[in-house]
Scaffold this active site. Structure first.
Site, short mmCIF file in Angstrom:
data_model
loop_
_atom_site.label_atom_id
_atom_site.label_comp_id
_atom_site.label_asym_id
_atom_site.label_seq_id
_atom_site.Cartn_x
_atom_site.Cartn_y
_atom_site.Cartn_z
N HIS A 160 80.51 30.55 -17.40
CA HIS A 160 80.48 31.95 -16.99
C HIS A 160 79.62 32.02 -15.72
O HIS A 160 78.71 31.21 -15.53
CB HIS A 160 79.82 32.75 -18.13
CG HIS A 160 79.79 34.22 -17.98
ND1 HIS A 160 78.92 34.89 -17.15
CD2 HIS A 160 80.52 35.20 -18.59
CE1 HIS A 160 79.11 36.21 -17.26
NE2 HIS A 160 80.09 36.42 -18.13
N ASP B 249 74.47 27.76 -22.97
CA ASP B 249 74.81 29.19 -23.00
C ASP B 249 75.51 29.47 -24.33
O ASP B 249 76.66 29.08 -24.54
CB ASP B 249 75.73 29.50 -21.80
CG ASP B 249 76.23 30.94 -21.81
OD1 ASP B 249 76.00 31.66 -22.80
OD2 ASP B 249 76.84 31.34 -20.80
N GLN C 34 78.82 33.08 -26.65
CA GLN C 34 80.05 33.23 -27.43
C GLN C 34 80.02 32.41 -28.72
O GLN C 34 81.00 32.41 -29.47
CB GLN C 34 81.28 32.82 -26.59
CG GLN C 34 81.47 33.64 -25.34
CD GLN C 34 81.91 35.07 -25.62
OE1 GLN C 34 82.31 35.42 -26.73
NE2 GLN C 34 81.83 35.92 -24.62
N LYS D 45 76.92 40.99 -28.24
CA LYS D 45 78.17 40.39 -28.71
C LYS D 45 78.08 40.03 -30.20
O LYS D 45 79.06 39.63 -30.81
CB LYS D 45 78.50 39.14 -27.88
CG LYS D 45 78.76 39.45 -26.39
CD LYS D 45 79.12 38.19 -25.65
CE LYS D 45 78.88 38.27 -24.16
NZ LYS D 45 79.82 39.07 -23.41
N CYS E 35 84.58 36.75 -15.35
CA CYS E 35 83.34 36.16 -14.80
C CYS E 35 83.41 34.64 -14.82
O CYS E 35 82.42 33.97 -15.15
CB CYS E 35 82.10 36.64 -15.55
SG CYS E 35 81.89 38.42 -15.52
C1 LIG Z 1 79.79 32.71 -21.96
C2 LIG Z 1 79.00 33.88 -21.45
N1 LIG Z 1 77.86 33.65 -20.79
C3 LIG Z 1 77.11 34.65 -20.32
C4 LIG Z 1 77.49 35.98 -20.48
C5 LIG Z 1 76.61 37.06 -19.93
O1 LIG Z 1 76.05 37.82 -20.93
P1 LIG Z 1 75.22 39.14 -20.60
O2 LIG Z 1 76.08 39.94 -19.63
O3 LIG Z 1 75.06 39.82 -21.90
O4 LIG Z 1 73.94 38.72 -19.99
C6 LIG Z 1 78.68 36.26 -21.15
C7 LIG Z 1 79.13 37.67 -21.30
O5 LIG Z 1 80.27 37.99 -21.10
C8 LIG Z 1 79.46 35.18 -21.64
O6 LIG Z 1 80.61 35.41 -22.29
#
Ligand SMILES: Cc1ncc(COP(=O)(O)O)c(C=O)c1O
Length: 417
Positions: free
Chosen positions: A134, A211, A214, A237, A375
């Site tokens: 992401h 990370d 998910q 989430k 993203c």
């Molecule tokens: C894999 C992953 N990393 C990072 C993020 C970013 O999360 P946040 O916007 O809650 O900081 C997301 C959110 O869509 C994500 O799916």
């Protein structure tokens, strides 16, 4: 503070999923006169009554700032807020003092990038990232690379959307100092073998940043067993309020890292000739936090624990199998991401239809899916597409909703193609 209990559900294997679904008030909505089919949980999850009630009760009965006032409300707020840290720590099998509360994954990874990596990296060093990250696990590293002279290396994936592990381990060369890897891809649904990857990184002295955005909402995660250095995740989430999340880090890192933001709460003593910082995790939590949000996140952890993460995972795998099989029967539909081990995320394209048009028409049928780059531009570049549609499921979805989604897809296909 009185505890707000999640709706009781039957034990393992006997969960009444219709009752569980009824815990989520928003899911009873209609959209454009049709019952809502919410398939965008990878974007943000819906909230059960227990979480909404915990936030509501905090503001109605306990609202006060944390760690400051000795009055009763201040004590209640602090106790409930810190209880959420205990719950999360237990849920993820880590120490509470290694869990830094943040506004989400984005802030958590930026904290590592600026506080851990920036002072350490030098020209010639490299940061290894995977193709499926992401932007939250790419852009902070690019910013730090620019300022330190380090460079970004990329671990590639197979067309099915799996990491090429041999290539990845081979890419862990001596100049690589940091590895950023997602536990579960938000686009492909791929579950990466982070335990094995982090073990290989550690053997080579590479610091690993996982990370978990998910992963934590959908499966039992044991961060200690993964053996990483840093693990970031987001609360919204996993049934929790927006603006909540955390960074788990090994104590030895937290002790040597300088604070990221300065202000109240993160200090022990401030003088004009110097400041003594608080102990971790408070050293990294400057200012008034999202108190109600974290109390809500604690309620979300209670709720998920009552269901049992193994049951959540099994339920979602069942829904994923149903949706994948039904979607495969639609002419011209291509699923992007067919890894052997997947979470309930299905990215897809329909020949002859733009992803945004598809999502817009599905919305008219009451079906909420996300369209766009999710993203993850580098991943879109790999597949040579500007965007995909993504249906992401959660345990509160039903088999009937999958049928309605697939019927809506068929209808939209007839309109567009
Ligand atoms: C894999 C992953 N990393 C990072 C993020 C970013 O999360 P946040 O916007 O809650 O900081 C997301 C959110 O869509 C994500 O799916």
């Amino acid at each position: 503070m009185s505890a707000i209990r999640p709706t009781p559900v039957a034990a393992t294997g006997g969960i009444d999923w219709a009752r569980v679904r009824a815990d989520f008030p928003l899911l009873a909505r209609e959209i454009h006169g049709k019952p809502l089919v919410y398939l965008d949980s990878a974007n943000t999850g819906q909230k059960p009554e227990a979480v909404i009630a915990a936030v509501d009760e905090f503001y109605r009965r306990h609202n006060a700032n944390v760690s400051r006032a000795v009055h009763t409300l201040g004590e209640e707020a602090t106790t409930a807020y810190e209880a959420s840290r205990d719950k999360l720590a237990r849920h993820l099998n880590v120490r509470r003092d290694e869990l830094v509360f943040t506004s989400g994954t984005t802030l958590a990874i930026n904290l590592v990038a600026y506080s851990y990596a920036l002072p350490r990296l030098k020209p010639g060093d490299a940061i290894l990232l995977t193709r499926m990250e992401h932007h939250a696990n790419i852009v902070p590293w690019q910013l730090v690379a620019e300022r330190t002279g380090a460079r970004i290396k990329v671990a590639e994936i197979t067309p099915e959307g799996e990491l090429d592990l041999d290539a990845m381990h081979a890419a862990m060369t001596p100049e690589v100092k940091i590895l950023g890897v997602t536990h579960v891809s938000n686009v492909l649904g791929t579950v990466n073998p982070v335990r094995e990857i982090c073990r290989e990184a550690r053997r080579r002295g590479i610091v690993s940043v996982v990370d978990g955005s998910q992963a934590v909402p959908h499966r039992a995660v044991d961060i200690t067993a993964i053996g990483c250095d840093f693990y970031a995740f987001t609360g919204h989430k996993m049934c929790g309020p927006t603006g909540t999340g955390a960074l788990w880090a090994r104590r030895e890192h937290l002790e040597t890292m300088p604070p990221f933001l300065g202000g109240g709460e993160m200090i022990r003593e401030v003088r004009f000739d110097g400041t003594v910082f608080n102990d971790p995790p408070h050293k990294f939590e400057a200012g008034t936090p999202n108190i109600a949000g974290f109390i809500g996140l604690g309620a979300a952890v209670d709720y998920l624990a009552t269901l049992g993460m193994a049951n959540v995972d099994a339920r979602e795998q069942e829904l994923l199998a149903h949706a994948t099989e039904a979607m495969a029967k639609i002419d011209g539909l291509r699923i992007i991401g067919t890894a052997k081990e997947k979470a309930a995320v299905i990215s897809f394209l329909l020949e002859g239809a733009h992803a945004h048009d598809l999502a817009t028409l599905l919305d008219l049928e009451g079906v909420a899916v996300r369209s766009g780059h999710h993203c993850a531009h580098p991943l879109m570049q790999f597949y040579g597409v500007p965007a995909t549609c993504r249906a992401s499921l959660a345990f509160y979805n039903t088999h009937e909703e999958i049928e309605r989604f697939v019927a809506a897809l068929g209808k939209v296909r007839r309109l567009l193609v």
